[in-house]
Each structure stands twice: as structure tokens, then as C-alpha cells.
Design a protein around this motif. Structure first.
Motif, short mmCIF file in Angstrom:
data_model
loop_
_atom_site.label_atom_id
_atom_site.label_comp_id
_atom_site.label_asym_id
_atom_site.label_seq_id
_atom_site.Cartn_x
_atom_site.Cartn_y
_atom_site.Cartn_z
N TRP A 37 41.08 33.93 -26.03
CA TRP A 37 39.67 33.58 -25.94
C TRP A 37 38.84 34.53 -26.77
N PRO A 40 31.91 33.95 -26.62
CA PRO A 40 30.87 33.14 -27.26
C PRO A 40 29.63 33.96 -27.56
N GLU A 45 27.72 30.77 -22.95
CA GLU A 45 28.63 30.51 -21.82
C GLU A 45 28.43 29.12 -21.24
N GLN A 47 27.39 26.42 -22.84
CA GLN A 47 28.00 25.46 -23.75
C GLN A 47 29.53 25.48 -23.65
N TYR A 48 30.08 26.68 -23.47
CA TYR A 48 31.53 26.83 -23.32
C TYR A 48 32.01 26.04 -22.10
N CYS A 49 31.33 26.24 -20.98
CA CYS A 49 31.71 25.56 -19.73
C CYS A 49 31.53 24.05 -19.86
N GLU A 51 31.50 22.17 -22.54
CA GLU A 51 32.46 21.58 -23.47
C GLU A 51 33.85 21.49 -22.85
N PRO A 121 33.61 33.79 -20.21
CA PRO A 121 32.44 32.91 -20.12
C PRO A 121 32.29 32.16 -18.81
#
Length: 287
Positions: A37, A40, A45, A47-49, A51, A121
Motif C-alpha cells: 500500500w 494516499p 482516505e 476516496q480510497y475507501c 473506490e 487509509p
């Protein structure tokens, strides 16, 4: 259910108070994090979750989009946490590795409630969700503990065992989602219990083509009907947490259309009408 309601009415942040102390600690993270990983950008974070949920839990992603804006980012964090734990089992070749990753998340939750989340994240967003909504720690631990037990990859011996697994994973996730909505209500909890069980059973059913070692499948028609029987007593504010029933209805309806052949190729495709069905249910303010 009474015990669950009492637990949910308590303070979810009994051990964490005040401002965040220091920077997040470093950690290896779950399956995806351990695989390499990269952190980000600040504020990335969410957006990470989102996506991760969009790719791995599309129905959950759609349901989360219909939540009030003040609950949406927290719901993405909760579902990303659930996805991360769920994919550990399929990404390992040795149980010991899975146990290590589960322990990371157990330690991460402990750190979150001590204002010291790991540098990951999902954990960072969970920390924010816990601070924002005072989420109950017990439900996170139940999800981790049950997922860890499931690493053995053995068939469920009976419907009660499968229901227990669903109660400690899917239902616990619904309890946390209700808390992001500010709902702590015994009728909502009762509905969440049955919906979570139905969701767990349908998930097992849908996975059967990929896990043919299981000898039996169960259609939770009676559980779905029972959950809806509480709808008159459930606060309207809690309804968005239960939009997942739309996806359950959609799948079970499609199963009937193919004469209950759960191996039919059409059942493996995304439902193109699901977003519309979700929107209509949201507009009608029902589940």
C-alpha cells in the motif's frame, strides 16, 4: 436482542477522549496494505475507501450513496473495513498469515479507540468515523473475531451456525451503520438482526458457484418477510441503513426466474436495474 440494544446504548468511545495525540502509528495493514500500500494524498482516505467498496462491494457502494451526507463517508469506511477483512481469507495460502492480518486489525481498532490509529487509509477513516459518531467498539471486534473463526474454511453445519456468522458480521455492520445515522432504537436493531442474517445467507448462496464444496443452500424468504414486519415500528431515520434489502430482493427474484438454478450465468452479472430500484425505494422512504 435486548442485550444487543443495551450494548448499543452505551458509550462507544469510553476509552477515547480529547484531541488526537500525535501522528498515526505505522502498521502493515490488512491484505491490500500488506501487498504494497502507498499512502494516499492528504484527504484521499475517503476516496480510497469509496473506490475499494465500489470495486469489491458494488451493492454496498450504491446503498452508501443514498445515505445522508453526514453519514456517507463513515459508511464507506465501515464497508471498506468489512471488505478488507472479507478478502483476507481468499488472499492467503496459510492460516497463520490470515491470523496475523486479523491481529493487525484487532490492534488497529484498539489504537483507534486510543486516538492512535495506524498509518493506513481505512484505519484513518474509521478513526474519524468513531470520533464523529461515537461508534461502539464491540461491533468492530465481533466482526474481526467472526471473520477470524471463518479462516478455517469449513462448511456451516446447519442454518443456525450460518445465522450466527451473519449476525456477527453483516448485522454488526448494520448496527454500526445505524449509529452513523444517529439511530439507537430497539425496533431498528431487531430489523437489523433479521436483515443481517438474510444478507449473510444470500451472500453464502451467491458464492455457492465458487464454493461448490458446500452441500446445501438456504433461501431466507421467511427471514426477509419477518424483518419487514417490524417496519412500522422502525424509525424512518433508520431506513437508509436497510436499503441492502433491495439487492437481496433483486437476487432472490432473479433466482426464481431461472427456476432456482443458482449456477445460472445470469446470476453472476450485475443488475443494471439495481440503481433504479434503490432510488425508487429511497424516494418512497421504505425498505
Amino acid at each position: 436482542m435486548a442485550a444487543a440494544a443495551m450494548a448499543r446504548s452505551g458509550q462507544g468511545l469510553a476509552g477515547a477522549a480529547g484531541a488526537r495525540s500525535g501522528a498515526p502509528r505505522l502498521g502493515l495493514g490488512g491484505g491490500r496494505a500488506a501487498a504494497g500500500w502507498s499512502r494516499p494524498e492528504p484527504g484521499g482516505e475517503v476516496q480510497y475507501c469509496a473506490e475499494l467498496v465500489r470495486k469489491r462491494d458494488y451493492e454496498g457502494f450504491l446503498c452508501s450513496l443514498l445515505l445522508p451526507v453526514e453519514s456517507r463517508t463513515s459508511a464507506f469506511a465501515l464497508r471498506a473495513f468489512n471488505v478488507e477483512l472479507a478478502q483476507i481469507k481468499d488472499s492467503i495460502t496459510q492460516k497463520t498469515t490470515g491470523l496475523m492480518r486479523m491481529q493487525f486489525w484487532r490492534d488497529a481498532v484498539e489504537g483507534i479507540y486510543c486516538d492512535n490509529p495506524p498509518h493506513q487509509p481505512i484505519a484513518t477513516e474509521l478513526w474519524r468515523a468513531v470520533k464523529r459518531h461515537n461508534l461502539t467498539k464491540m461491533w468492530f471486534m465481533k466482526i474481526i473475531d467472526e471473520r477470524e473463526k471463518n479462516l478455517d474454511d469449513r462448511a456451516y453445519r446447519n442454518i443456525q451456525e450460518l445465522e450466527k456468522y451473519a449476525e456477527n458480521t453483516q448485522t454488526a455492520l448494520l448496527y454500526l451503520t445505524l449509529e452513523t445515522l444517529g439511530v439507537r432504537d430497539v425496533h431498528a436493531d431487531h430489523a437489523a438482526s433479521h436483515i443481517g442474517k438474510a444478507q449473510g445467507i444470500v451472500t453464502c448462496l451467491r458464492a455457492t458457484p465458487y464454493h461448490c464444496t458446500r452441500q446445501k443452500v438456504f433461501l431466507p424468504m421467511d427471514i426477509c418477510i419477518l424483518a419487514r414486519s417490524f417496519s412500522k415500528k422502525v424509525p424512518v431515520k433508520a431506513y437508509p441503513a436497510f436499503f441492502c434489502t433491495v439487492a437481496l430482493d433483486d437476487y432472490l427474484c432473479n433466482v426464481r426466474k431461472v427456476d432456482f438454478n443458482i449456477f445460472h450465468p445470469s446470476l453472476q452479472r450485475k443488475s443494471t436495474l439495481l440503481p433504479l430500484h434503490l432510488y425508487i425505494r429511497s424516494w418512497k422512504k421504505t425498505y
